[in-house]
Design a protein around this motif. Structure first.
Motif, short mmCIF file in Angstrom:
data_model
loop_
_atom_site.label_atom_id
_atom_site.label_comp_id
_atom_site.label_asym_id
_atom_site.label_seq_id
_atom_site.Cartn_x
_atom_site.Cartn_y
_atom_site.Cartn_z
N PHE A 10 0.86 -1.18 0.00
CA PHE A 10 0.00 0.00 0.00
C PHE A 10 0.90 1.23 0.00
CE2 PHE A 10 -2.08 -3.52 2.04
CZ PHE A 10 -3.37 -3.51 1.53
N LEU A 11 0.89 1.94 -1.10
CA LEU A 11 1.68 3.16 -1.23
C LEU A 11 0.85 4.32 -0.67
CD1 LEU A 11 4.16 4.72 -2.28
CD2 LEU A 11 3.04 4.78 -4.54
N HIS A 234 17.52 -5.17 9.31
CA HIS A 234 16.47 -4.34 8.72
C HIS A 234 15.63 -5.26 7.85
CE1 HIS A 234 15.05 -1.14 5.72
NE2 HIS A 234 14.41 -0.92 6.85
N VAL A 235 14.65 -5.90 8.47
CA VAL A 235 13.92 -7.00 7.84
C VAL A 235 12.49 -6.58 7.50
CG1 VAL A 235 15.32 -8.76 8.98
CG2 VAL A 235 13.26 -7.90 10.11
N PRO A 236 11.82 -7.32 6.62
CA PRO A 236 10.43 -7.00 6.29
C PRO A 236 9.45 -7.66 7.25
CG PRO A 236 11.17 -8.80 4.91
CD PRO A 236 12.35 -8.41 5.78
N ASN A 237 8.19 -7.29 7.07
CA ASN A 237 7.06 -7.95 7.74
C ASN A 237 7.19 -7.95 9.26
OD1 ASN A 237 6.11 -8.34 5.17
ND2 ASN A 237 6.58 -10.52 5.09
N PHE A 263 2.58 -2.28 9.71
CA PHE A 263 3.24 -3.54 9.38
C PHE A 263 4.15 -3.26 8.20
CE2 PHE A 263 3.20 -7.83 7.35
CZ PHE A 263 3.72 -8.55 8.41
N GLY A 264 5.45 -3.32 8.42
CA GLY A 264 6.37 -2.94 7.36
C GLY A 264 7.80 -3.32 7.70
N GLY A 265 8.71 -2.39 7.46
CA GLY A 265 10.12 -2.64 7.71
C GLY A 265 10.91 -2.45 6.44
N GLN A 266 11.56 -3.51 5.96
CA GLN A 266 12.31 -3.44 4.71
C GLN A 266 11.38 -3.00 3.59
OE1 GLN A 266 15.25 -3.15 2.62
NE2 GLN A 266 15.94 -4.70 4.07
N GLY A 267 11.73 -1.90 2.92
CA GLY A 267 10.93 -1.38 1.82
C GLY A 267 10.00 -0.25 2.18
N ALA A 287 0.70 -5.96 3.83
CA ALA A 287 -0.26 -6.87 4.45
C ALA A 287 -0.12 -8.22 3.78
CB ALA A 287 -1.70 -6.35 4.30
N LYS A 288 -0.42 -9.29 4.50
CA LYS A 288 -0.41 -10.62 3.92
C LYS A 288 -1.70 -10.84 3.14
CE LYS A 288 3.48 -12.31 5.50
NZ LYS A 288 4.54 -12.71 4.55
#
Length: 289
Positions: A10-11, A234-237, A263-267, A287-288
């Motif tokens: 989601f941008l 620096h990980v995702p999810n 919910f985020g992180g990497q990116g 989001a999953k």
């Protein structure tokens, strides 16, 4: 590195003055690291190795022509002159990240850093110099290089990861993040590498990628709770927070405060994504499916 095939993206655009976030576009795949154009009209982002631009007014998406530069990661910046982007691309010969310039008009990409790995994060307002994180001899440090290529200059030597360097709009300071005190924190130094100064002292957070606004009065950054990651990760999810510092050198800088949980992180916000008016910034949450 991570299986993110089940992620939706989601941008969004966050308004500092209202505290509200507006969805620009939803994607059924991973997109990362928006940059905001100098004219305020479009954002660029990476997805599946390519770079795309999205018009803010219409939501129209177009791929930026990059030819063989087709394995870009989320470390990229726009050239202030509007001609294209400097990107970090994992080259075929060894899979390591090198910095290239790609062009909106479709010209062939130009190699900037033959040495690898190199991960781009900053560019001076005049477009003359790039700042990046690079691993050399087993250590990750901050380097700069002329935007046309040439000899790189090492600015940090502290043990551990030094990452995310970006210039303020006057080219006076470089903001970055470092684990040198045991936890990832925001730092700042002069453009020549002198006066390296810790800017955040978060007891329970690992703070990544401090992004200075064009008017130099706001810094937005990503924070992981200490329970969720090691300082250099620096990980995702992950459940993360976007935090904001305000101030200046004359009045001082505030302590970071949380402005958004997601919910985020990497990116989410790897590179500077402030709007030219310093009132909004872009980010990505996930989001999953």
């Amino acid at each position: 590195m991570w299986d993110r095939s089940g992620d939706k993206s989601f941008l969004e655009i966050f308004d500092i003055e209202t505290g509200e976030s507006k969805l620009l576009k939803e994607f059924d795949r991973v997109i990362e690291a928006p940059n905001w154009s100098a004219d305020g009209k479009f954002l660029t982002y990476n997805s599946e190795g390519r770079i795309y631009k999205i018009e803010i007014a219409t939501g129209a998406v177009a791929e930026v022509p990059s030819h063989f530069v087709d394995n870009c990661n989320n470390d990229h910046v726009l050239d202030p002159d509007g001609s294209g982007l400097y990107v970090s691309h994992h080259t075929r010969e060894d899979g390591l990240s090198r910095i290239y310039k790609i062009f909106f008009d479709g010209r062939m990409p130009e190699l900037i850093t033959p040495l690898a790995p190199s991960y781009l994060h900053g560019i001076t307002a005049d477009g003359m110099t790039l700042a990046y994180c690079a691993e050399r001899n087993g250590e990750y440090d901050v380097y700069t290089i002329p935007a046309v290529g040439g000899n790189e200059k090492q600015l940090t030597t502290a043990f551990g990861l030094n990452d995310g360097p970006e210039y303020d709009c006057d080219g006076e300071y470089i903001w970055f993040n470092s684990v040198r005190t045991g936890r990832m924190q925001a730092w700042r130094m002069r453009a020549d590498g002198s006066e390296q100064t810790q800017m955040t002292f978060d007891a329970h957070w690992n703070t990544w990628f401090p992004h200075i606004s064009p008017d130099r009065t706001k810094v937005v950054m990503l924070a992981y709770h200490e329970r969720d990651v090691r300082p250099g990760e620096h990980v995702p999810n992950k459940n993360v927070e976007l935090r904001l510092m305000t101030g200046n050198d004359e009045t001082g800088w505030s302590q970071p405060r949380t402005i958004l949980k997601l919910f985020g992180g990497q990116g989410t916000i790897n590179v500077n994504s402030w709007a030219p008016d310093s009132k909004r910034f872009a980010f990505v949450r996930y989001a999953k499916k």
